[in-house]
Every structure is written in C-alpha cells, then in structure tokens.
Design a protein around this motif. Structure first.
Motif, PDB file in Angstrom:
ATOM      1  N   THR A   1     109.106  -6.912 -56.456  1.00 52.71           N
ATOM      2  CA  THR A   1     110.232  -7.071 -57.672  1.00 52.71           C
ATOM      3  C   THR A   1     110.493  -5.597 -58.123  1.00 52.71           C
ATOM      4  O   THR A   1     109.958  -4.847 -57.925  1.00 52.71           O
ATOM      5  CB  THR A   1     109.354  -8.053 -58.628  1.00 52.71           C
ATOM      6  OG1 THR A   1     108.186  -7.286 -58.820  1.00 52.71           O
ATOM      7  CG2 THR A   1     108.767  -9.148 -58.133  1.00 52.71           C
ATOM      8  N   ASN A   2     111.450  -6.019 -58.982  1.00 52.25           N
ATOM      9  CA  ASN A   2     112.044  -4.736 -59.835  1.00 52.25           C
ATOM     10  C   ASN A   2     111.371  -4.834 -61.246  1.00 52.25           C
ATOM     11  O   ASN A   2     110.523  -5.587 -61.520  1.00 52.25           O
ATOM     12  CB  ASN A   2     113.562  -4.793 -59.763  1.00 52.25           C
ATOM     13  CG  ASN A   2     114.137  -6.049 -60.698  1.00 52.25           C
ATOM     14  OD1 ASN A   2     113.321  -6.610 -61.107  1.00 52.25           O
ATOM     15  ND2 ASN A   2     115.537  -6.178 -60.579  1.00 52.25           N
ATOM     16  N   ARG A   3     112.163  -3.732 -61.896  1.00 53.23           N
ATOM     17  CA  ARG A   3     111.127  -3.594 -63.454  1.00 53.23           C
ATOM     18  C   ARG A   3     111.283  -4.925 -64.090  1.00 53.23           C
ATOM     19  O   ARG A   3     110.502  -4.985 -65.267  1.00 53.23           O
ATOM     20  CB  ARG A   3     111.861  -2.520 -63.964  1.00 53.23           C
ATOM     21  CG  ARG A   3     111.507  -1.100 -63.403  1.00 53.23           C
ATOM     22  CD  ARG A   3     112.054   0.127 -64.186  1.00 53.23           C
ATOM     23  NE  ARG A   3     113.633  -0.063 -63.887  1.00 53.23           N
ATOM     24  CZ  ARG A   3     114.402   0.700 -64.399  1.00 53.23           C
ATOM     25  NH1 ARG A   3     114.172   1.709 -65.402  1.00 53.23           N
ATOM     26  NH2 ARG A   3     115.750   0.505 -64.055  1.00 53.23           N
TER      27      ARG A   3
ATOM     28  N   PRO B   1     106.454  -7.671 -63.147  1.00 49.87           N
ATOM     29  CA  PRO B   1     107.368  -6.568 -62.876  1.00 49.87           C
ATOM     30  C   PRO B   1     106.828  -5.603 -61.694  1.00 49.87           C
ATOM     31  O   PRO B   1     105.395  -5.147 -61.723  1.00 49.87           O
ATOM     32  CB  PRO B   1     107.496  -5.751 -64.170  1.00 49.87           C
ATOM     33  CG  PRO B   1     107.365  -6.996 -65.239  1.00 49.87           C
ATOM     34  CD  PRO B   1     106.221  -7.651 -64.493  1.00 49.87           C
ATOM     35  N   SER B   2     107.630  -4.912 -60.933  1.00 47.23           N
ATOM     36  CA  SER B   2     107.305  -3.870 -59.999  1.00 47.23           C
ATOM     37  C   SER B   2     106.029  -4.178 -59.355  1.00 47.23           C
ATOM     38  O   SER B   2     105.160  -3.582 -59.104  1.00 47.23           O
ATOM     39  CB  SER B   2     106.937  -2.435 -60.792  1.00 47.23           C
ATOM     40  OG  SER B   2     108.138  -1.977 -61.480  1.00 47.23           O
TER      41      SER B   2
ATOM     42  N   ARG C   1     104.006  -6.437 -55.759  1.00 40.98           N
ATOM     43  CA  ARG C   1     104.182  -6.748 -54.560  1.00 40.98           C
ATOM     44  C   ARG C   1     103.491  -8.215 -54.386  1.00 40.98           C
ATOM     45  O   ARG C   1     102.339  -8.394 -54.831  1.00 40.98           O
ATOM     46  CB  ARG C   1     103.365  -6.093 -53.530  1.00 40.98           C
ATOM     47  CG  ARG C   1     103.422  -6.515 -51.960  1.00 40.98           C
ATOM     48  CD  ARG C   1     102.358  -5.663 -51.051  1.00 40.98           C
ATOM     49  NE  ARG C   1     102.075  -6.273 -49.987  1.00 40.98           N
ATOM     50  CZ  ARG C   1     101.860  -5.960 -48.547  1.00 40.98           C
ATOM     51  NH1 ARG C   1     102.074  -4.519 -48.855  1.00 40.98           N
ATOM     52  NH2 ARG C   1     101.513  -6.489 -47.872  1.00 40.98           N
TER      53      ARG C   1
END
Length: 86
Positions: A34-36, A17-18, A20
């Motif tokens: 990426t998102n959460r 999550p979150s 690069r």
C-alpha cells in the motif's frame, strides 16, 4: 487481462498505510503493498513459496485523482508480467 471483479473490489478498499498485506484469494496467494494513503498499489498473485515470496504475476496500479484533492477519479491495474523467484 483485467482483475477478477471480486479481487478488484477487495483492492479498492483502504488498508494500513505503507504496509505489506499477505492474503489468499480463490485458492491463490496474494501480497499487496500500500501507499501512504493505504491504497493497494502493487499486487503479487500466484503461489507462495516457503520463504514468503510469490511466484506468479505482478500488477501495478495507476490512480488518477481529481485536481486539487485526494479524491480518486479513476484507477486501473496493469499486468507487469511473470515473476519467477528462485
């Protein structure tokens, strides 16, 4: 222009999550954010410069979810155009 099916498959997986993620796909450098939930949402595709930035194209992902849940109903990638880092 849609993404290559193999790249789309790679970007359909869940990652940290979150984060690069820097990688290579068919001789091109890629970086995605990426998102959460760990779903890739922003993709940079092209050639990596010595400072780590990519010159090439940027894509963003739109995800539609089932009402009341986190289940993905559909998603697609949109080309946001060229990126030329100097």
């Amino acid at each position: 222009m849609p993404l290559h099916p193999e790249l789309d498959k790679k970007l359909s997986k869940l990652y940290e999550p979150s984060a690069r993620i820097d990688d290579v796909f068919k001789g091109y450098d890629i970086t995605f954010l990426t998102n959460r939930e760990g779903e890739p949402m922003t993709l940079f595709f092209g050639r990596r410069r010595p400072d780590g930035a990519i010159s090439g194209e940027r894509f963003t992902r739109t995800i539609k979810r089932e009402p009341g849940s986190q289940e993905v109903r559909s998603s697609h990638w949109d080309n946001q155009g060229k990126i030329m880092n100097r």
